[in-house]
Scaffold this active site. Structure first.
Site, PDB file in Angstrom:
ATOM      1  N   HIS A  86      -0.270   5.032   1.866  1.00  0.00           N
ATOM      2  CA  HIS A  86       0.919   4.777   0.849  1.00  0.00           C
ATOM      3  C   HIS A  86       2.109   5.603   1.184  1.00  0.00           C
ATOM      4  O   HIS A  86       3.460   5.230   0.986  1.00  0.00           O
ATOM      5  CB  HIS A  86       0.510   4.535  -0.576  1.00  0.00           C
ATOM      6  N   HIS A 137       4.109   4.544   3.998  1.00  0.00           N
ATOM      7  CA  HIS A 137       4.894   3.377   3.540  1.00  0.00           C
ATOM      8  C   HIS A 137       6.406   3.660   2.694  1.00  0.00           C
ATOM      9  O   HIS A 137       7.564   3.400   3.013  1.00  0.00           O
ATOM     10  CB  HIS A 137       4.142   2.415   2.422  1.00  0.00           C
ATOM     11  N   HIS A 144       5.666  -4.730   1.083  1.00  0.00           N
ATOM     12  CA  HIS A 144       5.066  -3.628   0.652  1.00  0.00           C
ATOM     13  C   HIS A 144       3.829  -3.517   1.530  1.00  0.00           C
ATOM     14  O   HIS A 144       3.503  -2.491   2.296  1.00  0.00           O
ATOM     15  CB  HIS A 144       4.833  -3.669  -0.796  1.00  0.00           C
TER      16      HIS A 144
END
Length: 367
Positions: free
Chosen positions: A254, A257, A271
């Protein structure tokens, strides 16, 4: 350190559930602010009208402006206050749901999350991810409790664009690997405790469900069918991943990301699509065995998740640009530091470059 497991008070998944919403919300209040996109309103208005028909529940509709930002949260909070609403119902994707949860927190009212696609694990969590108005990651807003209700209606979720549920698989794919990393590093979970055996088991079940049912679910949805595989993936994307990541923890996938949000070419990607590439990057950081890496890449390629930078929209590799993303991923407040070893912008950059090369290799191998 204590072990903490968080979850919504009620998780409801089935056919036609939105038309029965007031059956589950009546104990929380009678005036709902419904936060939804303009197009989403058309998909759910009839069902919500059916839900409130014959009850004393009142609906107040509010159209989402498109970004889960501090300004948007405050705008909607003011509407809640002016209209004297006692429930906020977010209906839509992850950003709408995160906005609804943040509004409920600041307004001290009940939160109901109604995903219109199984595209993220946001619905179940006590977390809102805030972005700037132009779409870059801003900060995590950790909330004191999970939503009161999470409700999924197959009539809506199973008819959403297939790309959304695939993106949800990408988000859910990270759950097992990030929870495992947090357990190995003895990191503090999103709930403020250590990783429990329950969180690890749910995270592993999430991964196993994706591997066994993900490709079948995609094919089923392409044929217009809502099969057991589709139902299982909806549960994995939403509940197993939601409880798993929050009670387990998040790590490099994450964080990558978040770093990628600074690259404009990736802004059109969802996402979970960026998280999927983050998973491969994390696996390269960890130098996992080849069979584990191959299983993940095979899954991503079969369901259509990005495995290369080109898949994310980055046509030309710019090391300086990627280094900026790596630096953002390694920000002091981000979760890359939950890995069981030191992570630096240089190691993340190298892992992203290696992940890209490995992705190209396996795409050619499986072609």
């Amino acid at each position: 350190m204590v072990r903490i497991i968080g979850s919504p008070s009620r998780y409801i998944q089935g056919k036609g559930t939105l038309s029965e919403l007031t059956k589950y919300t009546e104990k929380f209040g009678k005036k709902m602010l419904v936060l939804v996109s303009k197009s989403g309103k058309g998909r759910v208005e009839e069902k919500l009208n059916t839900a409130v028909n014959g009850t004393d529940t009142e609906l107040v509709w509010e159209i989402f402006n498109g970004e889960c930002s501090k300004g948007e949260v405050e705008r909607i909070r003011k509407t809640v206050e002016e209209q004297k609403c006692d429930i906020v119902v977010g209906i839509g994707g992850g950003k709408i749901l995160d906005t609804a949860k943040a509004v409920a927190y600041y307004a001290n009212i009940s939160a109901v999350c109604v995903p219109t696609a199984a595209s993220t694990d946001a619905p179940c969590s006590a977390l809102s991810v805030l972005y700037t108005d132009d779409g870059q990651f801003d900060e995590y807003l950790w909330l004191p409790k999970n939503p009161d209700i999470v409700l999924l209606d197959y009539d809506i979720v199973a008819t959403a664009p297939i790309r959304l549920i695939i993106s949800g698989m990408g988000d859910a794919l990270a759950t097992y690997f990030e929870t495992r990393a947090c357990m190995r590093s003895d990191a503090t979970s999103c709930m403020g405790g250590k990783v429990s055996k329950t969180a690890m088991a749910l995270s592993e079940l999430c991964y196993q469900t994706l591997i066994s049912d993900g490709p079948k679910a995609k094919l089923s949805l392409e044929s217009g069918a809502c099969t057991a595989a589709v139902e299982n993936v909806i549960e994995a994307n939403t509940y197993l991943s939601g409880i798993g990541f929050e009670s387990g923890g998040i790590a490099a996938a994450h964080a990558v990301h978040n770093g990628l949000t600074c690259i404009e070419e990736t802004h059109h990607k969802y996402h979970g699509e960026k998280v999927a590439f983050g998973v491969i990057t994390q696996l390269m950081l960890e130098n996992v065995p080849e069979d584990e890496l191959e299983e993940v890449l095979d899954f991503c390629i079969r369901v259509g998740l990005p495995v290369t930078l080109q898949d994310l929209g980055i046509e030309k590799i710019d090391r300086a640009q990627l280094l900026k993303a790596a630096e953002l991923a390694c920000a002091e407040s981000d979760t890359a530091h939950n890995m069981p070893f030191e992570v630096t912008p240089e190691t993340v950059l190298n892992a992203m470059l290696a992940a890209d090369r490995v992705g190209h290799y396996y795409k050619n191998l499986f072609a």
